[in-house]
Design a protein around this motif. Sequence first.
Motif, PDB file in Angstrom:
ATOM      1  N   ALA A   8      -9.465  10.269  11.287  1.00  0.00           N
ATOM      2  CA  ALA A   8      -9.505   9.221  10.897  1.00  0.00           C
ATOM      3  C   ALA A   8     -11.342   9.041  10.178  1.00  0.00           C
ATOM      4  CB  ALA A   8      -9.121   7.968  11.764  1.00  0.00           C
ATOM      5  N   ALA A   9     -11.731   9.455  10.778  1.00  0.00           N
ATOM      6  CA  ALA A   9     -13.181   8.975  10.486  1.00  0.00           C
ATOM      7  C   ALA A   9     -14.536  10.037  10.374  1.00  0.00           C
ATOM      8  CB  ALA A   9     -14.189   8.870  11.996  1.00  0.00           C
ATOM      9  N   CYS A  10     -14.161  11.450  10.266  1.00  0.00           N
ATOM     10  CA  CYS A  10     -15.303  12.868   9.830  1.00  0.00           C
ATOM     11  C   CYS A  10     -14.393  13.402   9.284  1.00  0.00           C
ATOM     12  CB  CYS A  10     -14.966  13.522  11.023  1.00  0.00           C
ATOM     13  SG  CYS A  10     -15.131  12.398  13.320  1.00  0.00           S
ATOM     14  N   ALA A  11     -13.096  14.226   9.488  1.00  0.00           N
ATOM     15  CA  ALA A  11     -12.650  15.119   8.292  1.00  0.00           C
ATOM     16  C   ALA A  11     -12.577  14.892   6.750  1.00  0.00           C
ATOM     17  CB  ALA A  11     -10.718  14.686   8.976  1.00  0.00           C
ATOM     18  N   THR A  12     -12.752  13.857   6.057  1.00  0.00           N
ATOM     19  CA  THR A  12     -13.110  13.298   4.226  1.00  0.00           C
ATOM     20  C   THR A  12     -14.070  14.098   4.321  1.00  0.00           C
ATOM     21  OG1 THR A  12     -11.809  10.410   4.880  1.00  0.00           O
ATOM     22  CG2 THR A  12     -13.074  12.152   3.243  1.00  0.00           C
ATOM     23  N   CYS A  13     -15.339  14.087   5.588  1.00  0.00           N
ATOM     24  CA  CYS A  13     -16.397  14.409   4.620  1.00  0.00           C
ATOM     25  C   CYS A  13     -16.275  15.565   4.686  1.00  0.00           C
ATOM     26  CB  CYS A  13     -17.492  13.453   5.401  1.00  0.00           C
ATOM     27  SG  CYS A  13     -17.685  11.871   4.767  1.00  0.00           S
ATOM     28  N   GLY A  29     -15.657  20.674   1.381  1.00  0.00           N
ATOM     29  CA  GLY A  29     -16.012  21.799   1.135  1.00  0.00           C
ATOM     30  C   GLY A  29     -16.546  21.391   0.256  1.00  0.00           C
ATOM     31  N   ARG A  30     -17.206  20.146  -0.065  1.00  0.00           N
ATOM     32  CA  ARG A  30     -18.806  19.512  -0.588  1.00  0.00           C
ATOM     33  C   ARG A  30     -19.927  20.412   0.411  1.00  0.00           C
ATOM     34  NH1 ARG A  30     -14.964  15.968  -2.406  1.00  0.00           N
ATOM     35  NH2 ARG A  30     -16.285  14.261  -0.772  1.00  0.00           N
ATOM     36  N   ILE A  36     -21.016  18.868   6.450  1.00  0.00           N
ATOM     37  CA  ILE A  36     -21.466  19.964   6.820  1.00  0.00           C
ATOM     38  C   ILE A  36     -20.057  20.480   7.620  1.00  0.00           C
ATOM     39  CG2 ILE A  36     -23.652  19.791   7.176  1.00  0.00           C
ATOM     40  CD1 ILE A  36     -23.778  20.491   9.919  1.00  0.00           C
ATOM     41  N   ASN A  37     -20.220  21.480   7.423  1.00  0.00           N
ATOM     42  CA  ASN A  37     -18.526  22.397   7.409  1.00  0.00           C
ATOM     43  C   ASN A  37     -19.908  22.296   9.862  1.00  0.00           C
ATOM     44  OD1 ASN A  37     -17.479  24.147   9.817  1.00  0.00           O
ATOM     45  ND2 ASN A  37     -16.513  25.381   7.275  1.00  0.00           N
ATOM     46  N   MET A  63     -24.759   9.617   6.885  1.00  0.00           N
ATOM     47  CA  MET A  63     -23.370   9.175   7.537  1.00  0.00           C
ATOM     48  C   MET A  63     -23.524   8.431   7.901  1.00  0.00           C
ATOM     49  SD  MET A  63     -22.283  11.878  10.539  1.00  0.00           S
ATOM     50  CE  MET A  63     -21.452  10.862  12.350  1.00  0.00           C
ATOM     51  N   PRO A  64     -22.892   7.453   8.272  1.00  0.00           N
ATOM     52  CA  PRO A  64     -22.434   6.401   8.785  1.00  0.00           C
ATOM     53  C   PRO A  64     -22.907   6.534  10.058  1.00  0.00           C
ATOM     54  CG  PRO A  64     -20.529   6.759   8.077  1.00  0.00           C
ATOM     55  CD  PRO A  64     -20.870   7.941   7.877  1.00  0.00           C
TER      56      PRO A  64
END
Length: 453
Positions: free
Chosen positions: A335-340, A344-345, A352-353, A387-388
């Motif tokens: 919900a909070a992290c995976a979108t960014c 892959g960008r 970052i990965n 990053m928030p």
Amino acid sequence: MTRSGLIWSILAALGVGGAAFAFAIAWRPAIAEIDPPKPQSFDADLVKRGRVLASIGNCNDCHTVRGGKNYAGGLPVPTPFGTVFSSNITPDPETGIGRWPEAAFRRAMRSGVARNGAHLYPTFPYDHFTNVSDEDDRALYAFLMTREPVHAPARPNQLSFPLDQRMVIAGWKLLFLRRGTYQPDSSKSAEWNRGAYLVEGLAHCGACHTPRNALGAERISAAFAGGDVDNWQAYPINAASPAPVPWTAEALYAYLRDGFHPDHGTARGPMAQVVSNLASVPAGDVRAIAIYMADVLGPPTPDRKREGELALAQATKPTPSAPQAEAGGAAIYHAACATCHESGRQPPYGGINLGLSTVVTSPDPRNLANIVLSGIRSVEGERSPIMPGFAPSMSDEQIVTLLTYLRTRFSSQPAWTDLAKLVREARRTQTVFLQTSAGPNSAPVDAKQRGVP
């Protein structure tokens, strides 16, 4: 004379002699004041060189209160012994160094002694600055004496007796201060030697990245083995580095220059300030620092190479379904992290990965807790990561759940312990730091406004 009288006489003589010896060790003469020199009296090229050196030394971030005037001091430096506030190094004649001759400035850099003869606390890293050459001290002096004078009286340090007595520092220096300029190594390249001179001297990298003993001095036998700074961990940058992928000189150069490397992540906390300053330093100096530090890190062993290759391979795999025991952390992550972080960008367009991030694989979870709480604010005028911060929107329990999941999902290292206590402390320390670093006359600043402490 009776026997007891003789004993008392001997003890009195020893006491007087000891006091005289201590005074002789601690006493330093004042250096006469001068009239503040006019800015135009300094050579423009010397001032320009001093500006670069001040950036390498990170002088502005240690001597500037958040939101305050540059170099006016007052920034709190927390230590195990109390809080020391940085000094005003603008050319103000009353509260700064405006009446200091160059000889007084050089003595402060080399010996940690102020113009008036007072010993300076080693939060000012003169144990490194003693390696700075006369020419570079002269350039730094020229730069600082051409800054805007700021009337800013010193903030009183918060130290208990006897550490609030500056004469005590003379004993510390006897034990730990090794005076002398850097000596080049003829067996190494000119680039390596330039990097060694900067790292061991003005850049004072070991001041953060080396652990300290009970008296607050660097443990020379454990150079670059990691340290503590403002509730952040300065990672080991020797053979004990916890980075999932081994560092190379090229990766170090890119990281120090840009504050980011795809195999290592983003510079945060106090390291972000260092990188920000190095952005204005000639590329050759940054490359020299990277070459020297790559030698300190040493070539990766075959096992470390395999670990790095495995980390890179694992980082490209999609996130698997989480076991039921980890479902709560997985839900928060998606919900909070995976979108960014799974876009892959590369930053600033993606996160970052996390499989390559040292904050996840490190034995110490403080840096990850700090980043999740405070986020990463953008840098004005630059294409930088953002990053928030989740301090306002997540409870301590949720952050603990998230950190536990990240450790399990993105590393093969053992689980962290006492996370609940650590997160509480990180949130409290962040609030205290923001309040004290704002200065005595500044408006309150909260974590959401400030971003990273």
